[in-house]
Design an enzyme around this catalytic site. Structure first.
Site, PDB file in Angstrom:
ATOM      1  N   ASP A 108      -8.256   5.821   4.119  1.00  0.00           N
ATOM      2  CA  ASP A 108      -8.726   4.468   4.443  1.00  0.00           C
ATOM      3  C   ASP A 108     -10.610   4.294   4.696  1.00  0.00           C
ATOM      4  OD1 ASP A 108      -9.644   1.568   4.428  1.00  0.00           O
ATOM      5  OD2 ASP A 108      -8.028   1.461   5.460  1.00  0.00           O
TER       6      ASP A 108
ATOM      7  N   ASP B 257      -8.569  -6.697  -0.709  1.00  0.00           N
ATOM      8  CA  ASP B 257      -7.215  -6.641   0.505  1.00  0.00           C
ATOM      9  C   ASP B 257      -6.712  -8.070   0.191  1.00  0.00           C
ATOM     10  OD1 ASP B 257      -7.186  -4.414   1.972  1.00  0.00           O
ATOM     11  OD2 ASP B 257      -8.881  -5.445   3.061  1.00  0.00           O
TER      12      ASP B 257
HETATM   13  C1  DGJ Z   1      -8.114  -2.353   5.282  1.00  0.00           C
HETATM   14  C2  DGJ Z   1      -7.216  -1.402   4.041  1.00  0.00           C
HETATM   15  O1  DGJ Z   1      -7.577  -2.589   2.726  1.00  0.00           O
HETATM   16  C3  DGJ Z   1      -5.925  -2.744   4.910  1.00  0.00           C
HETATM   17  O2  DGJ Z   1      -5.059  -2.642   3.685  1.00  0.00           O
HETATM   18  C4  DGJ Z   1      -5.336  -1.654   5.259  1.00  0.00           C
HETATM   19  O3  DGJ Z   1      -5.212  -0.519   5.056  1.00  0.00           O
HETATM   20  C5  DGJ Z   1      -6.210  -1.782   6.731  1.00  0.00           C
HETATM   21  N1  DGJ Z   1      -7.208  -1.463   6.604  1.00  0.00           N
HETATM   22  C6  DGJ Z   1      -5.599  -1.292   7.888  1.00  0.00           C
HETATM   23  O4  DGJ Z   1      -7.191  -1.206   8.891  1.00  0.00           O
END
Ligand code: DGJ
Length: 731
Positions: A475, A545
């Site tokens: 991430d 997200d």
């Molecule tokens: C952003 C990601 O897109 C989410 O799926 C998740 O992993 C969060 N970060 C966790 O902090």
């Protein structure tokens, strides 16, 4: 198709004239023309009377190569020079040129004029290298082309070599230009968005002037994606029309300039973003630009996407992923957020296994003092309160349930509230004595520093050595700001933009070499790092997200214009979701099946009925995922255009096809539109298998001609109704 990767790279430095044949790269010395041929396209370039590189043609394959005249400069006109009206293949900023340049350099004596002439060439079986040289300085620029015949795609990139005795400063380095035939009324398609609204398709006419798509954020970004498509006359649709398309493989600052010159020449220049760009090259040093891919079809946007999809699957994604189907994944994020611990994760793993999940991923919250997003990033040790015995017991438990284990990491980041930052405050990107603006309470580690790179590599190796991890979700949850690098000379600071990305790639490449079975998902707060550079190093990408299934139809539709469904990660999550919207569980499952399917719900809240449906859906997905992930996608009804969204996938061997259809809202008792399928054999018969009772046409077996021409009707009613059918070719 593996031959694509292992193609012959023996270069010959002679100028050879070959007999006209199906050769991929051919040079005609008499006319000084090169012909790059793919299955259905030709790309022609040549040396003009000024010994400069000129674009000649890019479009449908022309076998009659003798028809092409040598490259010839246009005439001067009014205030415009001949060069300014000519489709130059790689114009440097020098002489009398005003269009978007591909290369801009400053020499130590103050000279900023760079004029490139043909110097030499090398031809390989599917590659061409043309080296240009400045008229007086020892600056050599090598234009590199690689032809991916089967996918009608050509790759361009450039290497700039400083062979002078002094340092030079590169102020803009583009990977190349894609020229379209002169004319008007072109239309641009591109992908734009923001967090929770990525990869949405926009289309607009190309008018005189420039349209710039870019990232200045340090990574690819969800605000714009480095892909474009241009269609002639603004008339192409999914099945018809001339479409030129392309994408950059770069996960840092990038730029695409779509320029319509005053002379009706439409061109797309792409490469490193030249904003705040400055890359000094000492004598003997060189700079490689990102890879820039381009393709052409006259069968509309659908074919353009399918070419990209198969190209990505066969020639971009890590070799091991070709032919390997993505597993059904579970991810803990939306269920627990930072609140992870051994017992809680085991409980979720139990339930995930019951549904048929194959890869269990623990998301954020397992390390350091990570109880919320204010602390812990940088401290990649297992949190002893949450996991008193380390990750081992959880991993073993997950594996005992027949699932693989995945873990979330965000290696490039640090919270100021972390041991790492307290020890190395100088490791973050910053300007001396200036504020360090935080995003999500975190700062960006300066990966351009080799000590930071080595530290991160060692940290990840330790994590992988000590734990039996199959998969990392990688991430990145903020963009760059105050992009300084105080430890180096001011003149070198801006190398950060490029070297950060190169070191990121290097870390991943080294990890993959050391752990060949490791799989990786690219994530940046959703779909913020999706491009053909990172996709060479990961198996899949987190799409957004935003997991509201209805919004996802639009995000996923845009995504598939550029990227293969296989690498599009889609989760089924809980409702109400974003926008306060609730969609039925079936709708959510079917939307998630349009790519690589995952589940991200809080399974502790699911009813027996939910589990029963989920198990049925997971079992269904396993019967069709080869077709979805490896097959050809036909977008039948766009979420932009009406109440109905429908997509169909056809397996490469033509034996199976699967259709997903979604109705937003029925009004006035109107029946859902007839859906005409595509990509089938009109003369073949197909057994039609429906997952529900929505299909009105009840026959068990129907001909390809019938389902493609007469079409199928579904009893989709109310709000957020959905269905899916498969067609199995009858022997
Ligand atoms: C952003 C990601 O897109 C989410 O799926 C998740 O992993 C969060 N970060 C966790 O902090």
């Amino acid at each position: 198709m593996k031959c694509v990767r292992s193609a012959l790279f023996i270069l010959v430095s002679v100028t050879v004239t070959f007999a006209a044949s199906a050769q991929t790269v051919r040079f005609d010395s008499a006319r000084k023309l090169w012909f790059l041929s793919t299955r259905d396209t030709s790309y022609v370039l040549g040396i003009n009377e000024q010994n400069e590189m000129q674009h000649v043609y890019w479009g449908k394959r022309i076998a009659a190569e003798n028809d092409f005249a040598p490259a010839h400069l246009a005439s001067a006109y009014g205030f415009e020079t001949r060069e300014g009206r000519t489709a130059e293949e790689y114009p440097a900023w020098g002489g009398m040129r005003y269009g978007e340049p591909c290369l801009k350099v400053t020499f130590p004596d103050g000279n900023r004029d760079l004029v490139l002439k043909f110097d030499s060439q090398k031809i390989g079986s599917d590659i061409l290298e043309i080296t240009l040289k400045d008229i007086s300085y020892g600056v050599f620029v090598t234009l590199r082309y690689r032809v991916f015949t089967a996918f009608d795609v050509i790759e361009k990139s450039v290497r700039v070599d400083n062979r002078t005795k002094e340092p030079i400063v590169v102020e803009s380095a583009q990977s190349g230009v894609w020229h379209l035939p002169s004319g008007q009324h072109y239309r641009l398609s591109y992908l734009h968005g923001y967090w929770a609204g990525e990869t949405r398709l926009a289309q607009e006419p190309i008018d005189p002037g420039k349209k710039i798509l870019e990232s200045r954020r340090g990574n690819t970004s969800g605000q714009a994606n480095p892909w474009f498509a241009i269609d002639a006359g603004g008339a192409a649709d999914e099945e018809h029309g001339k479409v030129w398309f392309g994408a950059l493989g770069w996960s840092g600052n990038w730029k695409l300039v779509i320029e319509d010159t005053p002379y009706d020449q439409v061109r797309v220049v792409g490469g490193f973003n030249d904003f705040d760009f400055s890359y000094p090259l000492k004598p003997g040093e060189s700079l490689n630009t990102p890879l820039f891919y381009g393709g052409y079809t006259e069968l509309g946007f659908g074919d353009a996407s399918r070419l990209m999809h198969s190209f990505e699957r066969e020639a971009i994604l890590p070799a091991r992923s070709a032919g390997h189907l993505r597993p059904i994944l579970y991810n803990s994020w939306e269920a627990t957020e930072f609140n992870v611990d051994e017992a809680g994760q085991k409980a979720l793993a139990d339930k995930a296994a019951r549904i048929g999940v194959e890869l269990f991923v623990m998301d954020d919250g397992w390390f350091g003092q990570r109880n919320d997003d204010h602390a812990g990033l940088g401290d990649w040790y297992v949190n002893p309160q949450k996991f008193p015995n380390g990750l081992g017991p959880l991993i073993q438990y997950v594996k005992s349930k027949g699932m693989k284990f995945g873990l979330w990491v965000e290696p490039e980041m640090v919270n100021p509230n972390s041991n790492l930052y307290r020890k190395h405050p100088d490791w973050v990107i910053n300007f001396s004595g200036r504020p360090r603006t935080e995003g999500r309470n975190q700062l960006v580690l300066n990966l351009a520093r080799d000590d930071v790179k080595e530290y991160l590599l060692a940290t990840l190796v330790k994590l992988l050595r000590e734990n039996d991890i199959d998969f990392l979700k990688w991430d990145m949850n903020r963009h760059f700001s105050e992009p300084g690098w105080p430890a180096v000379a001011p003149a070198d600071e801006r190398k950060l933009w490029v070297n950060y990305v190169l070191n990121l790639y290097d870390i991943i490449d080294q990890l993959r070499a050391k752990y060949p079975k490791l799989e990786i998902e690219s994530c940046s707060g959703g779909g913020g790092r999706i491009d053909l550079g990172i996709l060479k190093r990961v198996e899949q990408a987190w799409t957004s997200d935003n997991t509201d299934a209805f919004d996802r139809l639009t995000i996923q539709d845009g995504f598939t214009h550029a990227y293969a469904p296989k690498l599009m990660m889609d989760w089924v999550t809980d409702v109400p979701n974003m926008n306060g919207r609730s969609t039925p569980l079936k709708f959510r499952f079917l939307a998630a099946m349009m790519g690589s399917m995952g589940i991200g719900a809080n399974l502790n809240r699911w009813s027996d009925e939910d589990f029963a449906l989920a198990s049925k859906m997971a079992a269904y997905y396993k019967t069709i995922r080869a077709t979805v992930q490896e097959g050809d996608l036909y977008r039948l009804a766009s979420p932009h255009e009406g109440e109905l969204t429908a997509s169909q996938y056809v397996s490469r061997d033509g034996r199976q096809s699967v259709l997903f259809a979604f109705l937003r809202s029925q009004q006035f008792l109107r029946p859902a539109p007839t859906i005409s399928l595509r990509g089938l054999d009109p003369n073949a018969n197909y057994r039609v298998i429906s997952i529900d009772d929505k299909l009105i046409d009840k026959a068990d077996v129907l001909s390809g001609a019938y389902v493609m021409n007469h079409g199928l009707n579904f009893n989709l009613t109310g709000d957020f109704d959905s269905t899916s059918i498969t067609l199995e070719r009858v022997k």
